[in-house]
Scaffold this active site. Structure first.
Site, PDB file in Angstrom:
ATOM      1  N   ASP A  20       0.812  -1.229   0.000  1.00  0.00           N
ATOM      2  CA  ASP A  20       0.000   0.000   0.000  1.00  0.00           C
ATOM      3  C   ASP A  20       0.841   1.274   0.000  1.00  0.00           C
ATOM      4  OD1 ASP A  20      -0.854   0.040   3.572  1.00  0.00           O
ATOM      5  OD2 ASP A  20       1.043  -0.030   2.501  1.00  0.00           O
ATOM      6  N   ASN A  21       2.168   1.159  -0.230  1.00  0.00           N
ATOM      7  CA  ASN A  21       2.955   2.397  -0.294  1.00  0.00           C
ATOM      8  C   ASN A  21       4.196   2.192  -1.163  1.00  0.00           C
ATOM      9  OD1 ASN A  21       5.566   2.112   1.599  1.00  0.00           O
ATOM     10  ND2 ASN A  21       3.878   0.909   2.434  1.00  0.00           N
ATOM     11  N   CYS A  47       2.061  31.095  -0.515  1.00  0.00           N
ATOM     12  CA  CYS A  47       1.292  32.330  -0.661  1.00  0.00           C
ATOM     13  C   CYS A  47      -0.072  32.058  -1.283  1.00  0.00           C
ATOM     14  CB  CYS A  47       2.054  33.385  -1.460  1.00  0.00           C
ATOM     15  SG  CYS A  47       2.329  32.906  -3.154  1.00  0.00           S
TER      16      CYS A  47
END
Lengths: 306, 506
Positions: free
Chosen positions: B26-27, B82
């Protein structure tokens, strides 16, 4: 569930999939009723997928007794003979499916689907037939179309390492996500009978050879009065002759439907489990798309050859 | 768990006895680790993954195809600071901002307060040492909690919530549009507020707007929690809550002429430094010291950790409210609490159909692997998206070929050196190939590096012995070689990636 909102239980259970198609689609799924005729390996996969997805109900029709051949690709049938002896395929699969999701109502219907009247079909939103004869396919498809209620019709067949899916969603409106915006699309589907009447020469070049091969075999089974799938390599000479006749009638080149392909389909009456998973997965998603009206569905034939 | 930490369980013996490895991870990190192991032990790997209706399968066959790690997806793009702070243009930006404010107000600030109150002298000297804009901002927040915005009753929390609403969704927007009016241009003459920037409008608070009131409710309740103030029953009563919030006195706002607003995409911090930071910090510190004297000695706040799955804790309510009010400022479509949870929670969606599809496709490749006699062109990698629908199949890519002089190799190859050589003999063997070795390592230990004079003592030692003594490698009784990684340069000083070298000592 008849309420307008998903219950807390449903939201928790279906959490991961709601993230894919949204709560609105999940609601529609929970109200949908699916009829399934012919429970082969591919259909077992399909049923598993839509039961996990959380449809309202699944009704199974398959009165055949369980045999060792059925065990080959149908994972819903328990391997122990004392568990399946004397029961039909539909009955055994029904029990297994209930375990996958107790929130879905799974039932068995007895008898021949093609002889049931339109009032029977009125109960359903989706009808899927598998390994069905040409005549039955046409009849059942027509019954779905006769009602004012829009019923989606699918036919599927897997032989050897090949799979065919046909979809008739009649007038279908759906939304499609394209990059940042959502657009609405409207599709008009032909019936199975209408679709196969299109002259072969008129079809685009990229149409799979499997389409034609399946039509030949379909016709062969009808002429010989065989049950679908009841074929063997011994039938090859007769089938080749039929192919040549059909091609001549259609002014279509014979080499477009290779001998080797027909031979594989004739001898491959058994299903191949990985192909069942693949076709069952694809068909499952198509059914979900049809019910939720989200996402562009298959138009209108799909072929796979491992 | 798969990784270097469990290599005592999944040892050499484990890997050597496998015929094929099938992933269901799963990763990406675990996948890269397994890929490295399969590369080392020369094992076929069937990799797959799904994400909602999408699925992907990949076949890795030693010597035939590239390995999994040979191609990487580009890293996920994070929105510039920003954008999140002043110029959002989609709901993700608003949710990221909401998440960040939640943490700042309800977890970090109370934690800082407690750090100060528990060890004031250490805290103060740490702040003085830092002496920068960030320290100044942190101290300001602590002072807010302890003095200017301290809450003693639930009504105080409602006041705080109302003033926060005004600050976030009215004042800051008024300041932003004062500093950058709608028609202003950038230094190049282009309009400042061009796409994707969206021009914001301040919200006018109204206690009869349910979403405004919901913000107040969630904010007050959570604020009260951080101060340990009991939550009254009427807090969830819209009528009563509206009565209380309408009594709050909201000061008039005047935009500042010299406000500093960050517009640079690449800026990583929002704190703007100024010359008098140190002086301001000193002033804040003396205020804090005075404050502390007025507090009971065991006064502490309760930091709140974001917990997305508890529907009754108001966490998701607050985050959704923050994000939606901000979205309203910028005319971005709002989302319901459930959708907000999905996006903010970053959980992977999963369905049975794509999983079944991936599994079926992997099984088809498995038959080919076990059969053993297939060419690269027979295998298939698949990418599919059931939602579109899209099915795309392709032959696996062959591994990259490295060349040097008359030699060529791929990442799968091993070079073999027999006869129990010494380090000197190993380096000479490589020099004969036109390669100047400058570093030799075994496992994670360095056996030799041309930079270290002491390593010259090792030149006449057997490589296998060095592996045993320096790298502390445990060599099983059936093993006849050790593997070393050698870093080389060619005669022009370019680095060359050479294969692993198996040094046979028996």
């Amino acid at each position: 569930m008849d309420g307008e909102q998903l219950t807390e239980q449903e939201t928790a259970l279906y959490d991961r999939q709601i993230r894919v198609w949204g709560a609105d689609a999940q609601r529609r799924l929970s109200k949908a009723h699916v009829l399934v005729g012919g429970v082969q390996g591919t259909i077992a996969e399909l049923c598993k997928n839509i039961v996990l997805a959380g449809v309202g109900s699944v009704t199974l029709v398959d009165g055949r007794p369980v045999t060792e051949e059925a065990l080959n690709a149908n994972f819903l049938i328990p391997p122990d003979e004392k568990d399946y002896a004397g029961r039909s395929i539909a009955e055994v699969c029904c029990d297994s499916l209930k375990d996958f999701n107790p929130m879905v109502r799974v039932t068995v219907e007895k008898g021949d689907l093609s002889t049931r009247g339109t009032d029977f079909y009125e109960k359903f939103d989706v009808v899927i037939v598998s390994r069905c004869s040409l005549n039955a396919k046409k009849t059942i498809n027509q019954k779905c179309r006769k009602l004012s209620k829009r019923i989606a019709f699918y036919s599927v067949d897997c032989r050897d390492s090949c799979g065919e899916i046909f979809a008739d969603l009649q007038n279908h409106s759906c939304t499609q996500k394209k990059v940042d915006e959502t657009i609405e699309c409207h599709l008009q589907y032909p019936s199975f009978e209408e679709a196969i009447l299109v002259p072969w020469k008129a079809l685009p070049k990229r149409v799979s050879k499997l389409y034609f091969a399946m039509r030949v075999i379909e016709k062969f089974e009808e002429i010989e009065g065989r049950n679908p799938g009841e074929t063997s390599v011994a039938d090859l000479p007769t089938v080749l002759k039929l192919r040549n006749e059909l091609c001549e009638a259609q002014s279509f080149t014979e080499s477009q439907i290779p001998d080797a392909l027909l031979e594989r389909l004739l001898s491959g009456r058994m299903e191949f489990p990985p192909v069942c998973a693949i076709i069952g997965g694809i068909l499952g998603q198509e059914v979900i798309k049809a019910i939720s009206c989200k996402g562009e569905p298959l138009k209108n034939f799909f072929y796979f050859d491992a | 768990r798969f990784g270097t930490v469990t290599e005592n369980v999944f040892d050499d013996n484990f890997w050597e006895n496998l015929n094929v490895v099938i992933n269901a991870l799963d990763n990406v990190n675990a996948r890269l680790y397994v890929d490295q192991r399969c590369l080392y032990f020369q094992k076929p790997l069937l990799e797959s993954g799904t994400l909602g209706p999408k699925c992907n399968t990949q076949v890795v066959i030693p010597h035939l195809t590239e390995n999994y790690g040979a191609s990487r997806d580009p890293p996920e793009k994070q929105a510039p600071m920003c954008t999140v702070h002043s110029f959002p243009h989609n709901i993700d930006h608003c949710l990221t901002w909401a998440r960040s404010e939640f943490e700042g107000l309800l977890e970090k600030a109370p934690a800082e307060v407690n750090a100060f109150l528990s060890s004031p002298d250490e805290y103060i000297s740490a702040m003085r040492n830092a002496g920068d804009a960030q320290a100044r901002d942190t101290l300001e927040r602590v002072l807010e909690c302890l003095e200017t915005e301290r809450c003693k009753t639930f009504e105080d929390c409602v006041t705080w919530a109302r003033l926060k609403f005004e600050d976030y969704f009215a004042n800051r927007v008024k300041q932003l549009t004062y500093t950058f009016p709608e028609d202003v241009s950038t230094s190049t003459g282009a309009p400042f507020w061009s796409a994707p920037k969206r021009f914001p409008h301040p919200l006018q608070f109204s206690s009869s707007d349910p979403s405004h009131l919901h913000f107040i409710m969630a904010a007050s309740i959570l604020r009260a929690e951080t101060f340990g103030i009991p939550i009254p029953d009427w807090s969830t009563n819209p009528k009563k809550l509206a009565e209380v919030v309408d009594k709050v006195v909201v000061p008039e706002f005047q935009p500042k002429k010299d406000a500093k607003i960050v517009t640079d995409d690449k800026a990583t911090s929002l704190s703007s430094s100024s010359v008098d930071d140190a002086a301001v910090i000193d002033e804040l510190i003396s205020k804090l010291k005075h404050c502390r004297k007025t507090l009971p000695p065991d006064f502490r706040m309760k930091p709140i950790q974001f917990e997305k799955d508890d529907d009754t804790n108001y966490h998701m309510d607050f985050i959704a409210a923050l994000a939606n009010m901000r979205a309203r400022n910028y005319s971005i479509p709002e989302v319901d609490k459930l959708k907000a949870k999905f996006i903010a929670g970053r959980i992977i969606p999963a369905i049975a159909t794509s999983t079944a599809l991936a599994t079926g496709l992997v099984c088809l490749e498995l038959y080919k692997v076990l059969d053993g006699s297939h060419k690269r062109e027979d295998y298939r990698n698949t990418f599919a998206n059931l939602a579109l629908p899209l099915f795309s199949m392709a032959e696996p890519v062959p591994p990259k070929v490295f060349k040097h002089h008359d030699m060529s190799w791929t990442v799968w190859d091993r070079w073999v050196l027999k006869g129990n050589p010494t380090l000197r003999e190993l380096l000479q063997w490589l020099e004969d190939k036109g390669l100047n070795a400058y570093s030799v390592s075994c496992g994670s230990s360095l056996l030799y590096n041309s930079m270290f004079p002491r390593h010259k003592e090792r030149m006449d030692k057997k490589v296998a012995d060095l592996a045993r003594e320096v790298a502390k490698v445990e060599i099983p009784p059936y093993r006849r070689h050790v593997d070393v990684v050698v870093a080389c340069e060619d005669d022009e000083g370019n680095d060359i990636d050479i294969p692993l070298i198996s040094v046979y000592f028996r």
